[in-house]
Design a protein around this motif. Structure first.
Motif, PDB file in Angstrom:
ATOM      1  N   HIS A 116     -24.890  -4.526  10.373  1.00  0.00           N
ATOM      2  CA  HIS A 116     -24.441  -3.196  10.780  1.00  0.00           C
ATOM      3  C   HIS A 116     -23.616  -2.597   9.652  1.00  0.00           C
ATOM      4  O   HIS A 116     -23.157  -3.304   8.744  1.00  0.00           O
ATOM      5  CB  HIS A 116     -23.604  -3.280  12.062  1.00  0.00           C
ATOM      6  N   PHE A 117     -23.437  -1.274   9.691  1.00  0.00           N
ATOM      7  CA  PHE A 117     -22.584  -0.582   8.738  1.00  0.00           C
ATOM      8  C   PHE A 117     -21.142  -0.659   9.237  1.00  0.00           C
ATOM      9  O   PHE A 117     -20.819  -0.182  10.334  1.00  0.00           O
ATOM     10  CB  PHE A 117     -23.022   0.876   8.578  1.00  0.00           C
ATOM     11  N   ASP A 118     -20.305  -1.268   8.446  1.00  0.00           N
ATOM     12  CA  ASP A 118     -18.923  -1.551   8.847  1.00  0.00           C
ATOM     13  C   ASP A 118     -18.053  -0.311   8.618  1.00  0.00           C
ATOM     14  O   ASP A 118     -17.534  -0.094   7.517  1.00  0.00           O
ATOM     15  CB  ASP A 118     -18.403  -2.742   8.049  1.00  0.00           C
ATOM     16  N   ARG A 119     -17.883   0.482   9.651  1.00  0.00           N
ATOM     17  CA  ARG A 119     -17.105   1.713   9.526  1.00  0.00           C
ATOM     18  C   ARG A 119     -15.606   1.467   9.565  1.00  0.00           C
ATOM     19  O   ARG A 119     -14.816   2.397   9.352  1.00  0.00           O
ATOM     20  CB  ARG A 119     -17.488   2.693  10.639  1.00  0.00           C
ATOM     21  N   HIS A 120     -15.177   0.252   9.844  1.00  0.00           N
ATOM     22  CA  HIS A 120     -13.747  -0.055   9.883  1.00  0.00           C
ATOM     23  C   HIS A 120     -13.205  -0.460   8.521  1.00  0.00           C
ATOM     24  O   HIS A 120     -11.988  -0.593   8.356  1.00  0.00           O
ATOM     25  CB  HIS A 120     -13.472  -1.190  10.878  1.00  0.00           C
ATOM     26  N   SER A 121     -14.075  -0.654   7.553  1.00  0.00           N
ATOM     27  CA  SER A 121     -13.640  -1.111   6.239  1.00  0.00           C
ATOM     28  C   SER A 121     -13.555   0.062   5.269  1.00  0.00           C
ATOM     29  O   SER A 121     -14.470   0.877   5.175  1.00  0.00           O
ATOM     30  CB  SER A 121     -14.619  -2.158   5.702  1.00  0.00           C
ATOM     31  N   PHE A 122     -12.430   0.124   4.551  1.00  0.00           N
ATOM     32  CA  PHE A 122     -12.227   1.140   3.520  1.00  0.00           C
ATOM     33  C   PHE A 122     -11.925   0.462   2.182  1.00  0.00           C
ATOM     34  O   PHE A 122     -11.212   1.008   1.338  1.00  0.00           O
ATOM     35  CB  PHE A 122     -11.081   2.070   3.900  1.00  0.00           C
ATOM     36  N   ALA A 123     -12.472  -0.760   2.005  1.00  0.00           N
ATOM     37  CA  ALA A 123     -12.170  -1.523   0.796  1.00  0.00           C
ATOM     38  C   ALA A 123     -12.832  -0.930  -0.427  1.00  0.00           C
ATOM     39  O   ALA A 123     -12.287  -1.000  -1.536  1.00  0.00           O
ATOM     40  CB  ALA A 123     -12.609  -2.978   0.983  1.00  0.00           C
ATOM     41  N   GLU A 124     -14.036  -0.339  -0.283  1.00  0.00           N
ATOM     42  CA  GLU A 124     -14.734   0.242  -1.430  1.00  0.00           C
ATOM     43  C   GLU A 124     -14.428   1.739  -1.529  1.00  0.00           C
ATOM     44  O   GLU A 124     -14.401   2.438  -0.508  1.00  0.00           O
ATOM     45  CB  GLU A 124     -16.246   0.046  -1.314  1.00  0.00           C
ATOM     46  N   ALA A 125     -14.225   2.217  -2.740  1.00  0.00           N
ATOM     47  CA  ALA A 125     -13.921   3.634  -2.949  1.00  0.00           C
ATOM     48  C   ALA A 125     -14.254   4.008  -4.382  1.00  0.00           C
ATOM     49  O   ALA A 125     -14.124   3.194  -5.298  1.00  0.00           O
ATOM     50  CB  ALA A 125     -12.449   3.925  -2.665  1.00  0.00           C
ATOM     51  N   CYS A 126     -14.708   5.257  -4.567  1.00  0.00           N
ATOM     52  CA  CYS A 126     -14.982   5.823  -5.890  1.00  0.00           C
ATOM     53  C   CYS A 126     -14.139   7.084  -6.056  1.00  0.00           C
ATOM     54  O   CYS A 126     -14.240   8.002  -5.226  1.00  0.00           O
ATOM     55  CB  CYS A 126     -16.470   6.152  -6.047  1.00  0.00           C
ATOM     56  N   PHE A 127     -13.340   7.138  -7.104  1.00  0.00           N
ATOM     57  CA  PHE A 127     -12.470   8.297  -7.328  1.00  0.00           C
ATOM     58  C   PHE A 127     -12.034   8.312  -8.780  1.00  0.00           C
ATOM     59  O   PHE A 127     -12.087   7.288  -9.488  1.00  0.00           O
ATOM     60  CB  PHE A 127     -11.248   8.256  -6.403  1.00  0.00           C
ATOM     61  N   TYR A 128     -11.601   9.475  -9.227  1.00  0.00           N
ATOM     62  CA  TYR A 128     -11.101   9.629 -10.582  1.00  0.00           C
ATOM     63  C   TYR A 128      -9.601   9.363 -10.624  1.00  0.00           C
ATOM     64  O   TYR A 128      -8.874   9.672  -9.662  1.00  0.00           O
ATOM     65  CB  TYR A 128     -11.401  11.027 -11.121  1.00  0.00           C
ATOM     66  N   ASN A 129      -9.145   8.817 -11.738  1.00  0.00           N
ATOM     67  CA  ASN A 129      -7.742   8.466 -11.885  1.00  0.00           C
ATOM     68  C   ASN A 129      -6.855   9.700 -11.804  1.00  0.00           C
ATOM     69  O   ASN A 129      -5.756   9.654 -11.251  1.00  0.00           O
ATOM     70  CB  ASN A 129      -7.532   7.751 -13.218  1.00  0.00           C
ATOM     71  N   SER A 130      -7.325  10.822 -12.347  1.00  0.00           N
ATOM     72  CA  SER A 130      -6.520  12.049 -12.301  1.00  0.00           C
ATOM     73  C   SER A 130      -6.297  12.516 -10.868  1.00  0.00           C
ATOM     74  O   SER A 130      -5.194  12.957 -10.509  1.00  0.00           O
ATOM     75  CB  SER A 130      -7.203  13.151 -13.110  1.00  0.00           C
ATOM     76  N   ARG A 147     -13.206 -12.445   7.322  1.00  0.00           N
ATOM     77  CA  ARG A 147     -12.090 -11.959   6.520  1.00  0.00           C
ATOM     78  C   ARG A 147     -10.776 -12.523   7.034  1.00  0.00           C
ATOM     79  O   ARG A 147     -10.603 -12.733   8.239  1.00  0.00           O
ATOM     80  CB  ARG A 147     -12.011 -10.434   6.571  1.00  0.00           C
ATOM     81  N   SER A 148      -9.851 -12.729   6.131  1.00  0.00           N
ATOM     82  CA  SER A 148      -8.505 -13.144   6.523  1.00  0.00           C
ATOM     83  C   SER A 148      -7.637 -11.903   6.633  1.00  0.00           C
ATOM     84  O   SER A 148      -7.418 -11.192   5.655  1.00  0.00           O
ATOM     85  CB  SER A 148      -7.931 -14.112   5.482  1.00  0.00           C
ATOM     86  N   CYS A 149      -7.145 -11.616   7.831  1.00  0.00           N
ATOM     87  CA  CYS A 149      -6.339 -10.425   8.087  1.00  0.00           C
ATOM     88  C   CYS A 149      -4.868 -10.766   7.889  1.00  0.00           C
ATOM     89  O   CYS A 149      -4.338 -11.692   8.530  1.00  0.00           O
ATOM     90  CB  CYS A 149      -6.589  -9.913   9.509  1.00  0.00           C
ATOM     91  N   ASN A 150      -4.226 -10.031   7.010  1.00  0.00           N
ATOM     92  CA  ASN A 150      -2.829 -10.285   6.684  1.00  0.00           C
ATOM     93  C   ASN A 150      -1.930  -9.678   7.753  1.00  0.00           C
ATOM     94  O   ASN A 150      -1.882  -8.448   7.904  1.00  0.00           O
ATOM     95  CB  ASN A 150      -2.499  -9.691   5.315  1.00  0.00           C
ATOM     96  N   PRO A 151      -1.180 -10.473   8.500  1.00  0.00           N
ATOM     97  CA  PRO A 151      -0.308  -9.895   9.551  1.00  0.00           C
ATOM     98  C   PRO A 151       0.895  -9.153   8.984  1.00  0.00           C
ATOM     99  O   PRO A 151       1.588  -8.458   9.720  1.00  0.00           O
ATOM    100  CB  PRO A 151       0.123 -11.128  10.345  1.00  0.00           C
ATOM    101  N   ARG A 152       1.149  -9.285   7.667  1.00  0.00           N
ATOM    102  CA  ARG A 152       2.276  -8.579   7.073  1.00  0.00           C
ATOM    103  C   ARG A 152       1.977  -7.102   6.870  1.00  0.00           C
ATOM    104  O   ARG A 152       2.902  -6.308   6.643  1.00  0.00           O
ATOM    105  CB  ARG A 152       2.616  -9.223   5.725  1.00  0.00           C
ATOM    106  N   LEU A 153       0.695  -6.702   6.927  1.00  0.00           N
ATOM    107  CA  LEU A 153       0.352  -5.292   6.802  1.00  0.00           C
ATOM    108  C   LEU A 153       0.686  -4.545   8.089  1.00  0.00           C
ATOM    109  O   LEU A 153       1.118  -5.144   9.087  1.00  0.00           O
ATOM    110  CB  LEU A 153      -1.123  -5.141   6.460  1.00  0.00           C
ATOM    111  N   SER A 154       0.464  -3.235   8.082  1.00  0.00           N
ATOM    112  CA  SER A 154       0.792  -2.426   9.259  1.00  0.00           C
ATOM    113  C   SER A 154      -0.117  -2.788  10.425  1.00  0.00           C
ATOM    114  O   SER A 154      -1.176  -3.420  10.265  1.00  0.00           O
ATOM    115  CB  SER A 154       0.648  -0.942   8.933  1.00  0.00           C
ATOM    116  N   GLU A 155       0.285  -2.366  11.603  1.00  0.00           N
ATOM    117  CA  GLU A 155      -0.485  -2.683  12.804  1.00  0.00           C
ATOM    118  C   GLU A 155      -1.873  -2.044  12.754  1.00  0.00           C
ATOM    119  O   GLU A 155      -2.864  -2.661  13.163  1.00  0.00           O
ATOM    120  CB  GLU A 155       0.271  -2.182  14.035  1.00  0.00           C
ATOM    121  N   TYR A 157      -4.089  -3.993  10.250  1.00  0.00           N
ATOM    122  CA  TYR A 157      -4.434  -5.297  10.828  1.00  0.00           C
ATOM    123  C   TYR A 157      -5.464  -5.141  11.943  1.00  0.00           C
ATOM    124  O   TYR A 157      -6.392  -5.940  12.067  1.00  0.00           O
ATOM    125  CB  TYR A 157      -3.165  -5.968  11.362  1.00  0.00           C
ATOM    126  N   HIS A 158      -5.312  -4.064  12.734  1.00  0.00           N
ATOM    127  CA  HIS A 158      -6.264  -3.801  13.822  1.00  0.00           C
ATOM    128  C   HIS A 158      -7.655  -3.490  13.250  1.00  0.00           C
ATOM    129  O   HIS A 158      -8.673  -3.949  13.793  1.00  0.00           O
ATOM    130  CB  HIS A 158      -5.760  -2.641  14.673  1.00  0.00           C
TER     131      HIS A 158
END
Length: 769
Positions: free
Chosen positions: A662-676, A728-736, A739-740
């Protein structure tokens, strides 16, 4: 005597048998030569006879220059005659490859349709000019304001050209020069108006589409010169006027002479006299069957009460004394235009009903609403469009997946508008016998049909009142459609596929098992193919591991792999950056990377499970536009093979991988953007949070661009990014919230509902036995 004859016959037979395969070729060549000679004799005879119709000019003699023919055909004909331009290349010059343009419109030299210039002044720039901008600017593709001021504050949303001289004639002279210099080769029509003129933008645009661009056009409200020639006319500037591109090109060489020789007080008279004296063209109010209708306002006019046919047909209204009157005129003409559109829709619907009776399906083939596409018919249960249930207070299909949420924002405005429209339509249908008023919305359903628009079904509790004053409460179901409007192409900046992509790969200790596969795919799909892509590794050390890095480096194996790649590809360098943190916030990590790269760098923020390929990298380049758009792809995540296949087959044996993930709509790990773009958004974020660095732990790069950039966020499924299943290992130190998201991604990535149901069924069967 028979001996020689028999021998000759045998030799002839042998020759014919040898030539038999070539006979069709010989016959064809003979026939072709005969026909070509016959055709040449006919052409020569026809050329000598010269049989011409009465009054028709003779064709040019052989060898006559083509210019003589064009002169006999008359002016204007040469523009429509095809010409063959012979190709000639100088053998002494080196060959140069021809650079083709990206768009056929550019290559063929097409022009934009209409350019609009508005003349304003210091006294009316912040009043009437602003009113013009708010009423018609969004209709015209290019609109500029011209004034004699200099160093003035420009109102928001307006493009102002200041000439520095407020004399009316000088302003007109400089304006015509500026238009010719900057836009003379880009547009077909030029519309000049004043800021005390109200112009019906849609009517002006429709006017130029019906006029031929091959003529010199000076169109407007024709006025007589004071004490001048009775035949000469100039176009009144208060009502606007239209100039063609060909007229502007012919007029430009004479503007300096007009400025020195023609004396006038009014700029429109000066321009009209210049066009007449040097080009011999006078202003006209109608051309090619098109009329330039105008209406002159009198003092204390009330636009809402104007019902004259001359007023309703006007393209331009003058003079407009203040901003309020401009807005009232726009409201009235918008109402007139809307009534015309509704009447045209009713006429078309009536014609469709009349014609449908003659079709094989008959009246049963008429869809509702008449003229709108029929509803989408699903071919399988997977294509069924679901209905969303709502009330006046709540929505029961929420964007975040919760079963119930409060109706607010655009959704609330949409529901209120559709209920109001439903009651209004009922009253227009049943009045004066009945008058309806809403009591309550009992049930509401809506869905988006991509073939026709948004569909609604409402169960309304209404109070119906008769003419005698009797009232009754009843429930009524109504159906409504908000059809898709005119589709427009949004202009986008031009980008290329040659941009270098800088991959950024954050790595933690939990990711070490997947690094080898990532580097192998990167080498095979980018280094072997010589794709313009670089890689930077970001080693994220836990504080405990960072203290022991001198004795035991947890990333030593990864660094050894990188060294082997650099030995294999000697021209490639893969740098790495080490960061020590307990909470690997995506924003904090990008802050470190951003400072070490140029501002024009195109970043691709990847994950260790991403399989890099050239197809996706090209889409990353094309979908990311500097200072305009960022791209957040939705990768395809494969399901857990232990639940999907249960030992029957493996994922690699199935060619249709889209069935097994399935297409994982909960993940925002990949991104393309310019540094500026990232630096600009990050600066706004820093000013907002001040010294509260802990806020960054609850944000991702997507949140930074969403709230602080103002750019287009392009979020789309990306079949070129396929990831194997992993927990995936979910880090509990991140925001709720973060983590959700991670937990939901793991849960939905297990398997489909059918696979999970089958696994539960088999488990229950095993437990029961």
């Amino acid at each position: 005597e028979r001996g020689p004859a028999v021998a000759a016959t045998m030799r002839l037979s042998a020759v014919l048998s040898a030539l038999r395969p070539a006979l069709p070729l010989l016959l064809g060549l003979s026939l072709g030569c005969s026909l070509s000679l016959l055709r040449a004799s006919w052409s020569h005879t026809a050329a000598e006879e010269r049989c011409l119709a009465p009054g028709r000019p003779a064709p040019p003699a052989r060898g006559a220059p083509p210019e003589a023919t064009e002169e006999r055909l008359g002016p204007g004909h040469e523009d429509f005659r095809p010409r063959i331009v012979p190709y000639y290349r100088d053998p002494n010059k080196p060959y140069k490859k021809v650079l083709r343009t990206r768009y056929i419109q550019t290559e063929l030299g097409f022009h934009e349709r209409l350019f609009v210039a508005v003349l304003t002044s210091k006294a009316t720039l912040n009043t009437l000019a602003v009113a013009v901008n708010k009423t018609v600017a969004h209709y015209f593709p290019r609109l500029l304001y011209f004034t004699g001021l200099r160093s003035t504050k420009v109102p928001h949303g307006m493009v102002l050209v200041a000439h520095g001289d407020e004399r009316p004639i000088w302003l007109m002279y400089e304006t015509m020069n500026y238009i010719h210099q900057h836009f003379g080769s880009d547009y077909d029509w030029f519309y000049i108006m004043q800021d005390d003129t109200y112009a019906q933008a849609e009517q002006v645009k429709a006017l130029v589409t019906h006029l031929s661009i091959n003529q010199d056009v000076y169109l407007g409200r024709a006025e007589e010169f004071i004490g001048g020639d009775e035949q000469a006319r100039y176009c009144h500037g208060g009502f606007g006027y239209l100039l063609s591109r060909s007229l502007l090109l012919k007029l430009h060489p004479h503007l300096d002479s007009c400025r020195n020789e023609i004396l006038s007080v009014r700029p429109d008279e000066w321009l009209g006299r210049c066009i007449i004296d040097f080009l011999g063209i006078t202003c006209v109010s109608q051309l090619q069957g098109q009329h330039y209708h105008t209406y002159e306002l009198v003092k204390n006019t009330e636009p809402e009460k104007e019902e004259e046919e001359e007023f309703q047909a006007a393209l331009a209204v003058h003079p407009v004394s203040d901003m309020t009157l401009m807005y009232r005129l726009h409201k009235q003409f918008s109402r007139i235009q809307l009534d015309r559109v509704y009447q045209e829709i009713q006429d078309l619907q009536m014609q469709i009903r009349n014609l449908t009776a003659l079709t094989p399906a008959g009246e049963a083939g008429v869809t509702w609403p008449v003229g709108i596409n029929a509803p989408f018919l699903p071919k399988s249960r997977f294509e069924v469009i679901s209905w969303d249930y709502f009330t006046e207070q709540h929505l029961f299909s929420c964007p975040d997946g919760s079963p119930k949420c409060e109706l607010s924002g655009a959704s609330k405005a949409d529901v209120s508008e559709i209920i109001e429209s439903a009651v209004e339509q009922l009253n227009s249908l049943y009045q004066p016998l009945l008058r309806f008023s809403k009591r309550q919305l009992l049930n509401g359903y809506r869905r988006f049909d991509p073939t026709r628009g948004m569909e609604y079904t409402l169960d309304l509790l209404l109070e119906a009142a008769t003419q005698k004053g009797h009232s009754h409460v009843l429930a009524k179901r109504v159906s409504l459609v908000r059809p898709l409007s005119k589709v427009e192409i949004i202009p986008m900046p031009y980008v290329t596929e040659a941009t270098r992509v800088q991959l950024v790969l954050p790595l933690t200790v939990q990711d070490l098992d997947f690094v080898a596969n990532f580097l192998d795919m990167f080498a095979m799909n980018t280094l072997d193919t010589h794709d313009n892509a670089l890689l930077t590794l970001l080693f994220i050390y836990h504080p405990y591991d960072a203290q022991r890095v001198g004795q035991v480096d947890v990333f030593a194996g990864v660094k050894a792999m990188v060294g082997e790649l650099e030995k294999r590809y000697t021209e490639v360098k893969i740098p790495w950056i080490s960061v020590k943190t307990e909470v690997p916030s995506q924003v904090k990590l990008m802050d470190v990377v951003s400072k070490k790269h140029p501002v024009d760098t195109l970043f691709f923020l990847a994950s260790v499970w991403t399989e890099i390929n050239m197809e996706f990298l090209n889409r990353c380049r094309m979908n990311t536009i500097s200072n305009w758009q960022v791209f957040f792809p939705v990768h395809f995540q494969e399901f857990n093979p232990a639940l999907v296949y249960r030992g029957e087959q493996t994922a690699s044996s199935n060619t249709d991988f889209l069935r097994d993930g399935h297409f994982d709509r909960h993940s925002f790990a990949e991104a393309c953007f310019y540094n500026s773009d990232y630096m600009t958004a990050r600066t706004k974020l820093a000013a907002d949070i001040l010294d509260r660095e802990e806020v960054l732990e609850s944000m991702e790069v997507f949140d930074v661009f969403l709230h602080y950039s103002g750019l287009h966020l392009f979020r789309a499924v990306e079949p070129g990014l396929v990831q194997k299943y992993t927990l995936r290992s979910c880090n509990p130190r991140l925001s709720e919230e973060l983590y959700h998201r991670c937990v939901l991604s793991n849960l939905e990535g297990l398997a489909s509902r059918s696979h999970l149901a089958m696994a539960l069924f088999e488990q229950e069967q095993a437990n029961s036995t």
